[in-house]
Write a protein that holds these residues in place. Structure first.
Motif, PDB file in Angstrom:
ATOM      1  N   TRP A 192      21.790   0.805  -5.486  1.00 27.19           N
ATOM      2  CA  TRP A 192      21.007  -0.324  -4.984  1.00 27.19           C
ATOM      3  C   TRP A 192      19.726  -0.438  -5.796  1.00 27.19           C
ATOM      4  CZ3 TRP A 192      20.519  -4.716  -2.631  1.00 27.19           C
ATOM      5  CH2 TRP A 192      19.316  -5.117  -2.060  1.00 27.19           C
ATOM      6  N   LEU A 193      19.486  -1.626  -6.359  1.00 27.68           N
ATOM      7  CA  LEU A 193      18.272  -1.908  -7.105  1.00 27.68           C
ATOM      8  C   LEU A 193      17.262  -2.514  -6.145  1.00 27.68           C
ATOM      9  CD1 LEU A 193      19.810  -3.436 -10.353  1.00 27.68           C
ATOM     10  CD2 LEU A 193      19.210  -1.046  -9.876  1.00 27.68           C
ATOM     11  N   SER A 194      16.185  -1.779  -5.888  1.00 23.51           N
ATOM     12  CA  SER A 194      15.148  -2.220  -4.968  1.00 23.51           C
ATOM     13  C   SER A 194      13.958  -2.705  -5.785  1.00 23.51           C
ATOM     14  CB  SER A 194      14.735  -1.068  -4.051  1.00 23.51           C
ATOM     15  OG  SER A 194      13.806  -1.507  -3.081  1.00 23.51           O
ATOM     16  N   CYS A 195      13.526  -3.954  -5.541  1.00 25.02           N
ATOM     17  CA  CYS A 195      12.542  -4.614  -6.404  1.00 25.02           C
ATOM     18  C   CYS A 195      11.201  -4.769  -5.711  1.00 25.02           C
ATOM     19  CB  CYS A 195      13.057  -5.987  -6.817  1.00 25.02           C
ATOM     20  SG  CYS A 195      14.598  -5.950  -7.759  1.00 25.02           S
ATOM     21  N   GLU A 196      10.137  -4.433  -6.429  1.00 19.98           N
ATOM     22  CA  GLU A 196       8.781  -4.574  -5.900  1.00 19.98           C
ATOM     23  C   GLU A 196       8.239  -5.979  -6.175  1.00 19.98           C
ATOM     24  OE1 GLU A 196       6.507  -0.371  -6.017  1.00 19.98           O
ATOM     25  OE2 GLU A 196       6.857  -1.265  -7.991  1.00 19.98           O
TER      26      GLU A 196
ATOM     27  N   ASP B  38       2.589  -8.068  -8.765  1.00 20.81           N
ATOM     28  CA  ASP B  38       2.470  -8.503 -10.158  1.00 20.81           C
ATOM     29  C   ASP B  38       2.855  -7.422 -11.164  1.00 20.81           C
ATOM     30  OD1 ASP B  38       1.738 -11.052  -9.517  1.00 20.81           O
ATOM     31  OD2 ASP B  38      -0.417 -10.719  -9.741  1.00 20.81           O
ATOM     32  N   THR B  39       2.641  -6.174 -10.798  1.00 22.64           N
ATOM     33  CA  THR B  39       2.992  -5.071 -11.692  1.00 22.64           C
ATOM     34  C   THR B  39       4.186  -4.292 -11.145  1.00 22.64           C
ATOM     35  OG1 THR B  39       1.324  -3.702 -10.584  1.00 22.64           O
ATOM     36  CG2 THR B  39       0.658  -4.843 -12.604  1.00 22.64           C
ATOM     37  N   GLY B  40       5.082  -5.018 -10.459  1.00 28.38           N
ATOM     38  CA  GLY B  40       6.184  -4.374  -9.766  1.00 28.38           C
ATOM     39  C   GLY B  40       7.273  -3.841 -10.685  1.00 28.38           C
ATOM     40  N   TYR B  41       7.923  -2.798 -10.204  1.00 35.02           N
ATOM     41  CA  TYR B  41       9.044  -2.182 -10.907  1.00 35.02           C
ATOM     42  C   TYR B  41      10.344  -2.422 -10.133  1.00 35.02           C
ATOM     43  CZ  TYR B  41       5.837   0.734 -13.732  1.00 35.02           C
ATOM     44  OH  TYR B  41       4.871   1.195 -14.610  1.00 35.02           O
ATOM     45  N   VAL B  42      11.447  -2.091 -10.801  1.00 33.36           N
ATOM     46  CA  VAL B  42      12.756  -1.979 -10.161  1.00 33.36           C
ATOM     47  C   VAL B  42      13.061  -0.496 -10.007  1.00 33.36           C
ATOM     48  CG1 VAL B  42      15.234  -2.411 -10.376  1.00 33.36           C
ATOM     49  CG2 VAL B  42      13.598  -4.156 -11.132  1.00 33.36           C
ATOM     50  N   TYR B  43      13.522  -0.115  -8.815  1.00 30.89           N
ATOM     51  CA  TYR B  43      13.929   1.257  -8.547  1.00 30.89           C
ATOM     52  C   TYR B  43      15.430   1.300  -8.285  1.00 30.89           C
ATOM     53  CZ  TYR B  43       9.035   2.593  -8.195  1.00 30.89           C
ATOM     54  OH  TYR B  43       7.716   2.829  -8.477  1.00 30.89           O
ATOM     55  N   GLU B  44      16.114   2.200  -8.960  1.00 28.80           N
ATOM     56  CA  GLU B  44      17.548   2.381  -8.726  1.00 28.80           C
ATOM     57  C   GLU B  44      17.722   3.495  -7.701  1.00 28.80           C
ATOM     58  OE1 GLU B  44      21.758   2.572 -11.164  1.00 28.80           O
ATOM     59  OE2 GLU B  44      19.906   3.189 -12.193  1.00 28.80           O
ATOM     60  N   THR B  45      18.399   3.190  -6.618  1.00 28.98           N
ATOM     61  CA  THR B  45      18.514   4.116  -5.495  1.00 28.98           C
ATOM     62  C   THR B  45      19.975   4.419  -5.183  1.00 28.98           C
ATOM     63  OG1 THR B  45      18.605   2.423  -3.768  1.00 28.98           O
ATOM     64  CG2 THR B  45      16.420   3.073  -4.538  1.00 28.98           C
ATOM     65  N   ASP B  46      20.166   5.525  -4.466  1.00 19.14           N
ATOM     66  CA  ASP B  46      21.491   5.990  -4.071  1.00 19.14           C
ATOM     67  C   ASP B  46      21.728   5.640  -2.601  1.00 19.14           C
ATOM     68  OD1 ASP B  46      23.843   7.329  -3.539  1.00 19.14           O
ATOM     69  OD2 ASP B  46      22.969   9.335  -3.696  1.00 19.14           O
ATOM     70  N   PRO B  47      22.659   4.727  -2.294  1.00 19.14           N
ATOM     71  CA  PRO B  47      22.907   4.358  -0.893  1.00 19.14           C
ATOM     72  C   PRO B  47      23.294   5.535  -0.007  1.00 19.14           C
ATOM     73  CG  PRO B  47      23.930   2.787  -2.384  1.00 19.14           C
ATOM     74  CD  PRO B  47      23.480   3.934  -3.224  1.00 19.14           C
TER      75      PRO B  47
ATOM     76  N   SER C  40       0.820  -1.221   0.000  1.00 20.96           N
ATOM     77  CA  SER C  40       0.000   0.000   0.000  1.00 20.96           C
ATOM     78  C   SER C  40       0.844   1.258   0.000  1.00 20.96           C
ATOM     79  CB  SER C  40      -0.953  -0.001   1.202  1.00 20.96           C
ATOM     80  OG  SER C  40      -1.794  -1.131   1.179  1.00 20.96           O
ATOM     81  N   ALA C  41       1.869   1.270  -0.845  1.00 24.41           N
ATOM     82  CA  ALA C  41       2.769   2.407  -1.016  1.00 24.41           C
ATOM     83  C   ALA C  41       3.515   2.772   0.266  1.00 24.41           C
ATOM     84  CB  ALA C  41       2.011   3.625  -1.539  1.00 24.41           C
ATOM     85  N   GLY C  42       3.614   1.795   1.196  1.00 26.05           N
ATOM     86  CA  GLY C  42       4.359   2.046   2.429  1.00 26.05           C
ATOM     87  C   GLY C  42       5.757   1.470   2.411  1.00 26.05           C
TER      88      GLY C  42
ATOM     89  N   GLY D  39       7.363   5.260  -0.670  1.00 27.11           N
ATOM     90  CA  GLY D  39       6.148   5.310  -1.472  1.00 27.11           C
ATOM     91  C   GLY D  39       5.991   4.194  -2.475  1.00 27.11           C
ATOM     92  N   THR D  40       6.721   3.094  -2.298  1.00 26.13           N
ATOM     93  CA  THR D  40       6.652   1.965  -3.227  1.00 26.13           C
ATOM     94  C   THR D  40       5.987   0.776  -2.531  1.00 26.13           C
ATOM     95  OG1 THR D  40       8.938   1.456  -2.617  1.00 26.13           O
ATOM     96  CG2 THR D  40       8.596   2.699  -4.636  1.00 26.13           C
ATOM     97  N   ASN D  41       5.896  -0.368  -3.224  1.00 25.67           N
ATOM     98  CA  ASN D  41       5.124  -1.500  -2.717  1.00 25.67           C
ATOM     99  C   ASN D  41       5.945  -2.771  -2.576  1.00 25.67           C
ATOM    100  OD1 ASN D  41       2.444  -0.322  -2.536  1.00 25.67           O
ATOM    101  ND2 ASN D  41       2.498  -0.212  -4.768  1.00 25.67           N
ATOM    102  N   ARG D  42       5.914  -3.323  -1.370  1.00 32.49           N
ATOM    103  CA  ARG D  42       6.516  -4.640  -1.095  1.00 32.49           C
ATOM    104  C   ARG D  42       7.916  -4.757  -1.686  1.00 32.49           C
ATOM    105  NH1 ARG D  42       3.742  -8.839   0.819  1.00 32.49           N
ATOM    106  NH2 ARG D  42       4.946 -10.281  -0.447  1.00 32.49           N
ATOM    107  N   ASN D  43       8.804  -3.890  -1.258  1.00 35.93           N
ATOM    108  CA  ASN D  43      10.199  -3.962  -1.713  1.00 35.93           C
ATOM    109  C   ASN D  43      10.858  -5.145  -1.021  1.00 35.93           C
ATOM    110  OD1 ASN D  43       9.245  -0.980  -1.740  1.00 35.93           O
ATOM    111  ND2 ASN D  43      10.912  -1.089  -3.227  1.00 35.93           N
ATOM    112  N   CYS D  44      10.961  -6.232  -1.767  1.00 34.92           N
ATOM    113  CA  CYS D  44      11.396  -7.491  -1.171  1.00 34.92           C
ATOM    114  C   CYS D  44      12.918  -7.604  -1.205  1.00 34.92           C
ATOM    115  CB  CYS D  44      10.729  -8.653  -1.891  1.00 34.92           C
ATOM    116  SG  CYS D  44      10.743 -10.175  -0.922  1.00 34.92           S
TER     117      CYS D  44
END
Length: 382
Positions: free
Chosen positions: A141-145, A148-157, A101-103, A126-131
């Motif tokens: 750091w690649l953070s993955c949702e 089913d419609t999950g994205y990959v987010y590239e983040t700055d450590p 839920s975007a938490g 603000g993303t969903n289920r970053n596993c």
């Protein structure tokens, strides 16, 4: 060694149906079998409830919903996948938040050269289920949702640059990522019972804004990579778009080391090795064949010496070691937290501190997560 060879032969005789094609040709050295850990037996639980080999100690780094000691930052709920990044003479440990839920999102905790915590902060929100996710060679750091419609987010450590959604890497039930700098691709696992193994081929290595998503195929025992026609997975999910795509039962963690992408599948409790140089696939560990203690395979990392460390989602709440000579044994066990799972194992740059989390801690809820550090004489030679 003679007894181990007999056990392996017996195990393969029982489980031969599980192997075929290129996988069978690699099976002679696998699967790992139970044996004595190079670190010896686990000792009684310490003050943190962790059973460790002699010479190792643990400490709590952070607790969900509580302020990280020495900082003003409140640690996120449900800590999951993680990685370490060198920061001068110190380092940073990043951790995902598997909250829906975007938490969801990711946080970072910074250490100086002596291991003292010097800061903590958010790097994604603000993303969903970053596993799970994975580190890149260019220190993001690649953070993955895991939806089913999950994205990959590239983040700055370091938390300086804003996180960026990398839509070209596909929209599916993402789990983990592992960068292969030799072939200049990113491997991606999919947490579905009929999921696939993917790789993303960037147009320019080091820039994930554009590129091609590919899926692993196996036809008559021959492996190949095929382009996914529609990487946004709509209206047809990515795993159903390519005929002959190889199915994996619940993809979980993955880690690249020395031409091999190691990854786990929870549905059949296996650890796999995709040898990118030889284009072969093998089962490193299978609890139905190995009869070993590792159950609920999840996140995976490796020490420089080649030992794999596989975290359990459930099981005995252990991190188990799989050595290069195919021995599997418990490295640590968390006691009193049977309603949790172990996530995010990662070594600091020196390789003498291991970080990981218990996602739900003693409470069994996402607000009870605990992030730990284990320090000790991790081996540097075989």
């Amino acid at each position: 060694m003679e007894r181990r060879s007999l056990l392996r032969a017996a195990a393969l005789g029982v489980g031969a149906a599980a192997f075929s094609g290129s996988l069978w040709r690699q099976a002679a050295a696998y699967p790992a079998l139970p044996g004595t850990s190079p670190y010896g037996a686990l000792q009684s639980a310490d003050a943190n409830g962790i059973m460790l080999p002699s010479g190792f100690t643990s400490r709590v780094i952070a607790r969900s919903t509580q302020t990280v000691s020495g900082t003003g930052y409140t640690w996120h709920k449900a800590p999951d996948g993680g990685a370490c990044f060198a920061d001068g003479s110190g380092w940073i440990y990043v951790s995902n938040a598997e909250v829906g839920s975007a938490g969801g999102g990711a946080s970072a905790v910074k250490f100086n050269s002596s291991g003292t915590v010097t800061g903590a902060y958010s790097i994604l929100s603000g993303t969903n289920r970053n596993c799970a996710g994975g580190a890149t060679p260019w220190n993001t750091w690649l953070s993955c949702e895991e939806v089913d419609t999950g994205y990959v987010y590239e983040t700055d450590p370091w938390g300086t640059n804003p996180a960026v959604r990398r839509a070209a890497m596909g929209r599916f039930n993402h789990e983990a990522a592992a960068a292969d700098p030799v072939r200049k691709v990113i491997y991606l696992t999919e947490d579905k019972s009929d999921g696939c193994l993917y790789r993303f081929v960037p147009t320019t290595w080091g820039d994930l804004s554009s590129g091609t998503l590919q899926v692993l195929k196996e036809v008559s025992g021959v492996l190949s990579w095929a382009n996914v026609p529609d990487s946004d997975g709509s209206p047809t999910a990515t795993r159903y778009q390519v005929s002959g795509a190889k199915v994996f039962n619940g993809g979980e963690g993955c880690h690249y080391r020395a031409d091999i992408c190691y990854f786990t599948t929870k549905g059949d409790n296996r650890v796999w090795a995709y040898d990118a140089s030889a284009n072969t696939l093998a089962v490193v560990y299978d609890d139905n064949v190995s009869g070993a203690p590792l159950t609920g395979v999840d996140n995976v990392t490796a020490a420089d010496v080649g030992d794999l460390y596989v975290a359990e989602d459930g099981g005995n709440m252990e991190i188990c070691i799989i050595t290069p000579d195919d021995i599997v044994a418990p490295f640590l066990r968390i006691t009193g937290q049977s309603s949790s799972e172990i996530c995010g194992p990662a070594f600091n740059p020196a390789g003498n501190r291991l970080y990981f989390s218990s996602q739900r801690g003693t409470s069994g809820s996402s607000s009870g997560g605990i992030t730990y550090e284990v320090t000790g004489p991790f081996r540097t030679t075989l």
